[in-house]
Design an enzyme around this catalytic site. Structure first.
Site, PDB file in Angstrom:
ATOM      1  N   GLY A  99     -23.644   7.112   9.636  1.00  0.00           N
ATOM      2  CA  GLY A  99     -22.216   7.277   9.937  1.00  0.00           C
ATOM      3  C   GLY A  99     -21.638   8.508   9.269  1.00  0.00           C
ATOM      4  N   GLY A 101     -20.349  10.099   6.699  1.00  0.00           N
ATOM      5  CA  GLY A 101     -20.219   9.814   5.267  1.00  0.00           C
ATOM      6  C   GLY A 101     -19.301  10.788   4.556  1.00  0.00           C
ATOM      7  N   LYS A 125     -15.263  18.421   7.534  1.00  0.00           N
ATOM      8  CA  LYS A 125     -16.510  18.020   6.871  1.00  0.00           C
ATOM      9  C   LYS A 125     -16.361  18.232   5.367  1.00  0.00           C
ATOM     10  CE  LYS A 125     -21.521  18.833   7.045  1.00  0.00           C
ATOM     11  NZ  LYS A 125     -22.569  19.491   7.834  1.00  0.00           N
ATOM     12  N   ARG A 188     -14.973  21.740  11.867  1.00  0.00           N
ATOM     13  CA  ARG A 188     -15.883  21.983  12.990  1.00  0.00           C
ATOM     14  C   ARG A 188     -15.221  21.541  14.283  1.00  0.00           C
ATOM     15  NH1 ARG A 188     -21.472  19.085  11.383  1.00  0.00           N
ATOM     16  NH2 ARG A 188     -20.287  17.140  11.455  1.00  0.00           N
ATOM     17  N   ASP A 264     -29.890  11.411  14.103  1.00  0.00           N
ATOM     18  CA  ASP A 264     -28.449  11.403  13.830  1.00  0.00           C
ATOM     19  C   ASP A 264     -27.881  12.826  13.810  1.00  0.00           C
ATOM     20  OD1 ASP A 264     -30.169  11.229  11.386  1.00  0.00           O
ATOM     21  OD2 ASP A 264     -28.322  11.772  10.383  1.00  0.00           O
TER      22      ASP A 264
HETATM   23  P1  AMP Z   1     -27.237  15.041   7.134  1.00  0.00           P
HETATM   24  O1  AMP Z   1     -28.730  14.948   7.151  1.00  0.00           O
HETATM   25  O2  AMP Z   1     -26.699  16.106   6.217  1.00  0.00           O
HETATM   26  O3  AMP Z   1     -26.697  15.215   8.501  1.00  0.00           O
HETATM   27  O4  AMP Z   1     -26.644  13.688   6.524  1.00  0.00           O
HETATM   28  C1  AMP Z   1     -27.166  12.403   6.774  1.00  0.00           C
HETATM   29  C2  AMP Z   1     -26.184  11.322   6.401  1.00  0.00           C
HETATM   30  O5  AMP Z   1     -25.805  11.423   5.039  1.00  0.00           O
HETATM   31  C3  AMP Z   1     -24.882  11.355   7.196  1.00  0.00           C
HETATM   32  O6  AMP Z   1     -24.496  10.015   7.403  1.00  0.00           O
HETATM   33  C4  AMP Z   1     -23.936  12.055   6.259  1.00  0.00           C
HETATM   34  O7  AMP Z   1     -22.597  11.723   6.507  1.00  0.00           O
HETATM   35  C5  AMP Z   1     -24.395  11.533   4.911  1.00  0.00           C
HETATM   36  N1  AMP Z   1     -24.063  12.440   3.814  1.00  0.00           N
HETATM   37  C6  AMP Z   1     -24.648  13.623   3.501  1.00  0.00           C
HETATM   38  N2  AMP Z   1     -24.080  14.161   2.403  1.00  0.00           N
HETATM   39  C7  AMP Z   1     -23.111  13.305   2.000  1.00  0.00           C
HETATM   40  C8  AMP Z   1     -22.173  13.292   0.914  1.00  0.00           C
HETATM   41  N3  AMP Z   1     -22.116  14.279   0.021  1.00  0.00           N
HETATM   42  N4  AMP Z   1     -21.338  12.240   0.825  1.00  0.00           N
HETATM   43  C9  AMP Z   1     -21.388  11.244   1.719  1.00  0.00           C
HETATM   44  N5  AMP Z   1     -22.243  11.178   2.729  1.00  0.00           N
HETATM   45  C10 AMP Z   1     -23.101  12.209   2.884  1.00  0.00           C
HETATM   46 MG    MG Z   2     -25.929  14.745   9.924  1.00  0.00          MG
END
Ligand code: AMP
Ligand code: MG
Length: 501
Positions: A99, A101, A125, A188, A264
């Site tokens: 989700g 995050g 973001k 974005r 994702d």
């Molecule tokens: P990504 O591989 O960067 O697309 O991130 C994978 C998942 O981790 C997604 O659900 C992001 O929203 C979550 N995520 C990555 N970095 C953070 C962060 N600093 N705080 C909260 N959620 C994060």
């Molecule tokens: Mg992602």
């Protein structure tokens, strides 16, 4: 429209006409919440061409209200901020619920020049924690925000489907990664940020009603032409598969490596999204891994087309209950390979300035990639300099030939290439013009981004601005910027990018 040199757009920060389409879905699809404010926000960079897409007045970039709004300190009138839920396969393994995050969707606004749905969602973001933050802090660092900003705009200028970046707002708040870092919020834009993992989420939770609601929403908004197909879900899967295959061909043709092709991070529109540890190929190595965290090389350059297909299969699995038949689902997925091959083949012909297609062209291409691999030639410089090759004057080859360690091997390939060009009576001048229009002179090399980021850490954003302008015209010669097309300096060989962002 308020593109550079054109009149300013109509909308200001407080008059953006939010439509909030995604918020019209049932509450199971998201959590409504407000961004978390940050101390002392400041403008890092903003894109005039992105603003033009939503008819936004770029004079707003210097308005404190703009900075406060896109820092998440103030919610724009009419928006309905939310974090969306999705799941996904990460590095080939089912990861369960993920989700938004750290991303917050403000809502969508009209973007008349873009295809269906003629609107763009604005997403912050790094705007704070959400119910999907898991172990994360909901924040993004300045470093990765600048990289995402520059690369989104660079990819758009290269003609590669991508989410766009309106701006980056920095804050004096520090966040902890390997070391404490400056935080930032990037805005974005995309017609939708729905991912393959958004569908997998409902499939793996055995919630067919929500799965169908999401598929209907996506088809109605983004693929209305598929609504009347005999099996719209099959047509939808086939079209997403085709777009993904074409996107992979475009990435391969420009040497772009995404780095984290988890389901994702795969856009349902076939856009490049979720820029993290991406890279552009420099010294060519088909096995190159741009993401330091990806030790197995699952997302290396040569793996990308196959992974794109793997991800489409994951989407196919999730859509199976709606399509209703394994064989039909399978058939929809089978469009991937021919679509990829056809598109990549077409792009290679363009990159080599070939107007026709000949039965032995594959051999010429294979020999070229073999030569590039053995000599680790710089990907971007190779194709750009290839455009200056002259049929009857080998001395013009020198800058190109200089890229090779094994010069006799290059000469042998060049002889083959010249013979092929003669076959179609290729003209040096015309071919160079055509090749320079598809082989960029300037790409976002890691070291270029690094220099801009280092300056930005000291609140000097001039280099970020300069790179943005440079990368908005990647095919132009720009003689004043010649240095930006050069091979990376020695210090850059130690640069590493990882999932940490
Ligand atoms: P990504 O591989 O960067 O697309 O991130 C994978 C998942 O981790 C997604 O659900 C992001 O929203 C979550 N995520 C990555 N970095 C953070 C962060 N600093 N705080 C909260 N959620 C994060
Ligand atoms: Mg992602």
């Amino acid at each position: 429209m308020n593109a550079p040199g054109l009149p300013n757009g109509s909308f200001r920060t407080d008059t953006l006409p939010f439509l909030n389409s995604f918020a019209g879905l049932p509450p199971a699809f998201y959590t409504r919440l407000m961004p978390t404010p940050v101390p002392s926000p400041y403008l890092v960079c903003a894109s005039e061409s992105a603003a033009a897409l939503i008819d936004f007045d770029t004079r707003e970039f210097n308005n404190p209200l703009f900075v406060e709004t896109f820092a998440g300190n103030r919610v724009p009138e009419g928006s309905a901020p939310l974090a969306a839920v999705y799941s996904g396969h990460q590095f080939g393994v089912w990861a369960g619920q993920l989700g938004d995050g750290r991303a917050l969707l403000l809502g969508d606004v009209p973007a008349p020049g873009t295809p269906h749905p003629g609107a763009l969602e604005l997403q912050l973001k790094g705007a704070g924690m959400t119910p999907y933050s898991r172990m994360g802090d909901g924040r993004a660092v300045l470093r990765s925000s600048i990289r995402e900003f520059l690369c989104s705009e660079a990819m758009a200028a290269l003609g590669i489907p991508t989410s766009r970046a309106l701006c980056v707002i920095g804050s004096d708040m520090r966040v902890l990664r390997e070391t404490p870092e400056t935080s930032a919020i990037a805005t974005r834009m995309a017609p939708t940020f729905i991912r393959f993992g958004s569908f997998e989420h409902w499939f793996y939770n055995d919630r067919k009603d929500e799965l169908q609601t999401l598929a209907d929403y996506t088809i109605d908004r983004c693929y209305p032409e598929l609504r009347d197909a005999a099996n719209p879900y099959e047509a939808f899967l086939a079209e997403v598969t085709r777009r993904t295959a074409r996107l992979m061909a475009q990435w391969q043709a420009v040497g772009f490596m995404h780095g984290v092709m988890n389901t994702d991070n795969m856009s349902i529109l076939g856009l490049t999204i979720d820029y993290g540890p991406f890279g552009f190929m420099e010294a060519f190595d088909a096995r190159h891994i741009c993401n330091h965290t990806d030790q197995q090389g699952r997302y290396s350059y040569q793996m990308q087309p196959g992974i794109g297909q793997w991800n489409c299969y994951a989407l196919g699995q999730a859509l199976l209950p709606l399509i209703g038949d394994v064989d039909i689902t399978q058939a929809a997925l089978e469009v991937y390979k021919p679509e990829y091959q056809q598109h990549f083949d077409r792009l290679l012909h363009q990159k080599l300035g070939l107007r026709s297609s000949q039965p032995d062209d594959d051999k010429l291409f294979d020999a070229m990639f073999g030569l590039m691999q053995n000599n680790h030639v710089d990907f971007t410089l190779f194709f750009r300099r290839l455009g200056s090759l002259a049929l009857d004057n080998t001395s013009a080859d020198e800058p190109l030939r200089d890229l090779f360690i094994d010069r006799p091997a290059f000469d042998a390939w060049a002889t083959q290439y010249r013979a092929r060009l003669r076959q179609e009576n290729s003209d040096d001048v015309q071919r160079k013009i055509a090749m320079n229009a598809v082989n960029p002179k300037y790409v976002l090399r890691n070291y270029l981004a690094q220099v801009a980021i280092q300056k930005a850490q000291d609140k000097d954003f001039s280099e970020t601005e300069r790179l943005l302008k440079l990368l908005e015209k990647p095919f132009d010669e720009q003689p004043e910027n010649e240095a930006y097309a050069a091979l990376p300096p020695d210090w850059a060989s130690h640069l590493e990018v990882s999932c940490s962002s």
